[in-house]
Design a protein around this motif. Structure first.
Motif, PDB file in Angstrom:
ATOM      1  N   GLY A 222       0.804  -1.214   0.000  1.00  0.00           N
ATOM      2  CA  GLY A 222       0.000   0.000   0.000  1.00  0.00           C
ATOM      3  C   GLY A 222       0.833   1.259   0.000  1.00  0.00           C
ATOM      4  N   SER A 223       2.019   1.219   0.587  1.00  0.00           N
ATOM      5  CA  SER A 223       2.949   2.343   0.603  1.00  0.00           C
ATOM      6  C   SER A 223       4.304   1.803   0.189  1.00  0.00           C
ATOM      7  CB  SER A 223       3.040   2.955   2.013  1.00  0.00           C
ATOM      8  OG  SER A 223       1.786   3.462   2.412  1.00  0.00           O
TER       9      SER A 223
ATOM     10  N   ALA B 179      13.694   3.555  11.750  1.00  0.00           N
ATOM     11  CA  ALA B 179      12.579   2.761  12.269  1.00  0.00           C
ATOM     12  C   ALA B 179      11.929   1.931  11.167  1.00  0.00           C
ATOM     13  CB  ALA B 179      11.545   3.683  12.915  1.00  0.00           C
ATOM     14  N   ALA B 180      11.767   2.529   9.973  1.00  0.00           N
ATOM     15  CA  ALA B 180      11.176   1.784   8.855  1.00  0.00           C
ATOM     16  C   ALA B 180      12.065   0.614   8.450  1.00  0.00           C
ATOM     17  CB  ALA B 180      10.956   2.721   7.668  1.00  0.00           C
TER      18      ALA B 180
ATOM     19  N   LEU C 289       2.721  -8.805  12.273  1.00  0.00           N
ATOM     20  CA  LEU C 289       1.671  -7.884  12.726  1.00  0.00           C
ATOM     21  C   LEU C 289       2.222  -6.475  12.924  1.00  0.00           C
ATOM     22  CD1 LEU C 289      -0.238 -10.178  15.255  1.00  0.00           C
ATOM     23  CD2 LEU C 289      -1.085  -9.322  13.058  1.00  0.00           C
ATOM     24  N   LEU C 290       3.420  -6.361  13.488  1.00  0.00           N
ATOM     25  CA  LEU C 290       4.032  -5.040  13.673  1.00  0.00           C
ATOM     26  C   LEU C 290       4.281  -4.367  12.327  1.00  0.00           C
ATOM     27  CD1 LEU C 290       6.623  -5.589  16.559  1.00  0.00           C
ATOM     28  CD2 LEU C 290       4.634  -4.083  16.584  1.00  0.00           C
ATOM     29  N   ALA C 291       4.834  -5.136  11.391  1.00  0.00           N
ATOM     30  CA  ALA C 291       5.096  -4.562  10.072  1.00  0.00           C
ATOM     31  C   ALA C 291       3.801  -4.174   9.376  1.00  0.00           C
ATOM     32  CB  ALA C 291       5.877  -5.558   9.221  1.00  0.00           C
ATOM     33  N   THR C 292       2.755  -4.955   9.583  1.00  0.00           N
ATOM     34  CA  THR C 292       1.471  -4.671   8.937  1.00  0.00           C
ATOM     35  C   THR C 292       0.856  -3.381   9.438  1.00  0.00           C
ATOM     36  OG1 THR C 292       1.048  -7.030   8.670  1.00  0.00           O
ATOM     37  CG2 THR C 292      -0.840  -5.566   8.538  1.00  0.00           C
TER      38      THR C 292
ATOM     39  N   PRO D  86       3.489   0.632   7.066  1.00  0.00           N
ATOM     40  CA  PRO D  86       2.915   1.483   6.010  1.00  0.00           C
ATOM     41  C   PRO D  86       2.850   2.968   6.362  1.00  0.00           C
ATOM     42  CG  PRO D  86       1.685  -0.556   6.162  1.00  0.00           C
ATOM     43  CD  PRO D  86       2.640  -0.551   7.323  1.00  0.00           C
ATOM     44  N   PRO D  87       2.399   3.375   7.575  1.00  0.00           N
ATOM     45  CA  PRO D  87       2.432   4.813   7.882  1.00  0.00           C
ATOM     46  C   PRO D  87       3.842   5.403   7.864  1.00  0.00           C
ATOM     47  CG  PRO D  87       1.030   3.634   9.433  1.00  0.00           C
ATOM     48  CD  PRO D  87       1.748   2.598   8.648  1.00  0.00           C
ATOM     49  N   LEU D  88       4.831   4.630   8.304  1.00  0.00           N
ATOM     50  CA  LEU D  88       6.205   5.133   8.285  1.00  0.00           C
ATOM     51  C   LEU D  88       6.727   5.334   6.871  1.00  0.00           C
ATOM     52  CD1 LEU D  88       7.979   3.090  11.117  1.00  0.00           C
ATOM     53  CD2 LEU D  88       7.602   5.553  11.069  1.00  0.00           C
TER      54      LEU D  88
END
Length: 540
Positions: A134-135, A355-356, A403-406, A410-412
């Motif tokens: 998505g990003s 962080a990303a 789950l953390l990556a999901t 994407p916002p990062l």
């Protein structure tokens, strides 16, 4: 019959997951894991994951394809960063997380803790690209992550081998470990590259004697990674690195431009299908294994509280993230930041970028398959200590990292920019111009020869003007209807010859540019595909 049913069920699950992924805003790996779990709970026969079969069937083609398609210039440009993540971070993870696990769970032997840390060190770029769909991940960052994953699988599994040996024998020799690692790495790389060059050499001999058969060429490419993997494993080198090296070597075979365009078009379609099927099947298999693994691990592991198990999983995940965050910060700031090209240096290593990159280090099916290779018993026949608990913890960390990556990645990634890359527009324009010039020269030379052979310059001129419209934007003149269908056919035949000659010259120019380092693999592949499709249309 049961095996055939399982294979068909896996392929159907991949197909269904792709359709659901387009309808539901959820990462494809999680959808495939959920479908796999439903398959295991349903009436269809299930299968126990045999790690050796898993490594042989799924890893060689996927690693080969990654090594083949990854841009080599970008990989070598960020080579220090990739090596820092693939080697240094893995070693730090095995040592640091191994000690952390042993401190949190004193009942788990230190060697077993190191074994668990070793299988938790590899990352899964397939899951990263899926959760970040998505990003999209910035291109340069994705290349770094792909390069890291190509190498850290082998490094982590080598560390796992040493940890298991230490647990089985109770001894560990740094000298033996170092020499074994060198042989595994160097031997695997050499065997993989040699396999590609030998098989493509045989392929070239057959092509010269019998002509090019697209099906045969494609079959050669499909068998190459398996040949490299098996040859390396036979001499106790790294089959994983052999598959990677075979793919990288395939790039340098391909840029010689010996195969036909129609073969390349078909081969690309076949390999895309293989990648789609294998990638999806890995996560469906992972989900299919989770219920049984969870039941057996909970029943056999000495865990008195589900809350304590959750604390351990979260603690290990936090330790992995903390070590990766620190190492990525150092790598991006001091390795990438000291690029010899000032324009490629980062203006500042932001915490958001670090962080990303940290969250992008998700774990996947290789981690689960790796921990399943831990022996059931020790040399004296007693049960391997902590095996079921290690499997349970590995499974928990896989799901937690996904789950953390999901949820967070994407916002990062939205609007995130890596240190600037030089523009590819000028490079593409230059490549297209060079290819066009070579094509025009080839068409003009053939046009003069045809005019001399036929003694009728008007046919060559009219056909040449039509063939040139691809390169000069000329309008193709229409026939005056003077009657000659034979003349029209003659012009069409000459035009086709001229166009094919121009395409051949255009493609040769692109390959020469790549061999000289004027363009990268991504641009070469895209421009050659354009030419191949035009050629396929002319030959249809």
């Amino acid at each position: 019959m049961e095996t055939v049913t399982i294979v068909l069920a896996l392929l159907l699950a991949v197909l269904v997951s792709g359709a659901i992924g387009r309808l539901v805003p959820a990462p494809l790996p999680l959808i495939q894991i959920a479908i796999g779990a439903l398959l295991q709970l349903g009436p269809l026969p299930s299968t126990a994951l045999d790690p050796e079969i898993f490594f042989l069937v799924f890893l060689p083609p996927l690693l080969f394809l990654d090594g083949w398609r990854i841009p080599k210039r970008d990989l070598f440009r960020d080579g220090y960063t990739v090596l820092a993540l693939a080697l240094g971070l893995v070693a730090l993870t095995v040592l640091g997380i191994g000690l952390l696990i042993h401190a949190m769970i004193p009942g788990m032997p230190l060697a077993v803790a190191f074994a668990l840390a070793a299988v938790l060190s590899p990352t899964d770029p397939i899951a990263v690209s899926s959760v970040a769909a998505g990003s999209p991940v910035p291109r340069r960052l994705m290349h770094i992550l792909e390069g890291e994953a190509l190498l850290n699988d082998a490094t982590g599994l080598v560390c796992l081998r040493f940890a298991i040996a230490a647990a089985m024998t109770g001894t560990f020799s740094p000298l033996e470990a170092g020499t074994t690692f060198l042989w595994l790495a160097l031997g695997g790389l050499a065997i993989g590259a040699a396999t590609t060059f030998v098989l493509t050499g045989v392929q070239e001999l057959l092509r010269r004697r019998t002509g090019e058969d697209p099906g045969q060429q494609i079959l050669f490419s499909l068998l190459t990674p398996f040949g490299a993997y098996l040859a390396a494993e036979h001499v106790h080198a790294s089959g994983i690195l052999a598959a990677v090296a075979a793919g990288i070597a395939m790039t340098y075979v391909e840029i010689q431009g010996r195969s036909l365009g129609s073969t390349r078009v078909r081969r690309t379609a076949v390999w895309d299908t293989v990648a789609l099927s294998a990638n999806g099947a890995i996560f469906v298999l992972l989900g299919e294994q989770l219920p049984d693994v969870f039941r057996h691990a909970v029943a056999e592991a000495d865990v008195h509280s589900a809350g304590l198990l959750v604390v351990w999983i979260l603690g290990i995940t936090a330790g992995l993230m903390a070590l990766r965050f620190a190492w990525v910060w150092v790598s991006l700031r001091f390795v990438l930041g000291r690029s010899r090209v000032p324009a490629e240096r980062p203006a500042g290593t932001t915490l958001r970028l670090v962080a990303a990159t940290t969250l992008a280090g998700v774990k996947g099916a290789i981690t689960l398959a790796g921990i399943m290779t831990v022996p059931l018993v020790l040399a004296d026949g007693s049960p391997f200590p902590g095996r079921q608990l290690a499997i349970l913890l590995a499974m928990g960390v896989i799901l937690t990292s996904l789950l953390l990556a999901t949820t967070v990645l994407p916002p990062l990634l939205r609007g995130l920019r890596l240190p600037p890359e030089p523009s590819r527009d000028a490079e593409e324009d230059s490549a297209r111009a060079a290819a066009r010039d070579e094509a025009v020269k080839a068409i003009e030379a053939l046009q003069h020869r045809i005019a001399e052979e036929q003694g009728d310059a008007s046919v060559a001129v009219e056909a040449g003007s039509r063939a040139m419209d691809r390169y000069e934007g000329l309008e193709a003149p229409t026939s005056d209807g003077g009657g000659a269908q034979a003349r029209a056919r003659q012009i069409a035949d000459v035009e086709r010859r001229l166009r094919l000659t121009g395409i051949e010259a255009e493609r040769a120019a692109l390959y020469r540019l790549r061999r000289a380092g004027g363009i990268d693999d991504v641009l070469l592949r895209r421009l050659v595909r354009e030419v191949d499709l035009v050629e396929a249309r002319l030959n249809a």
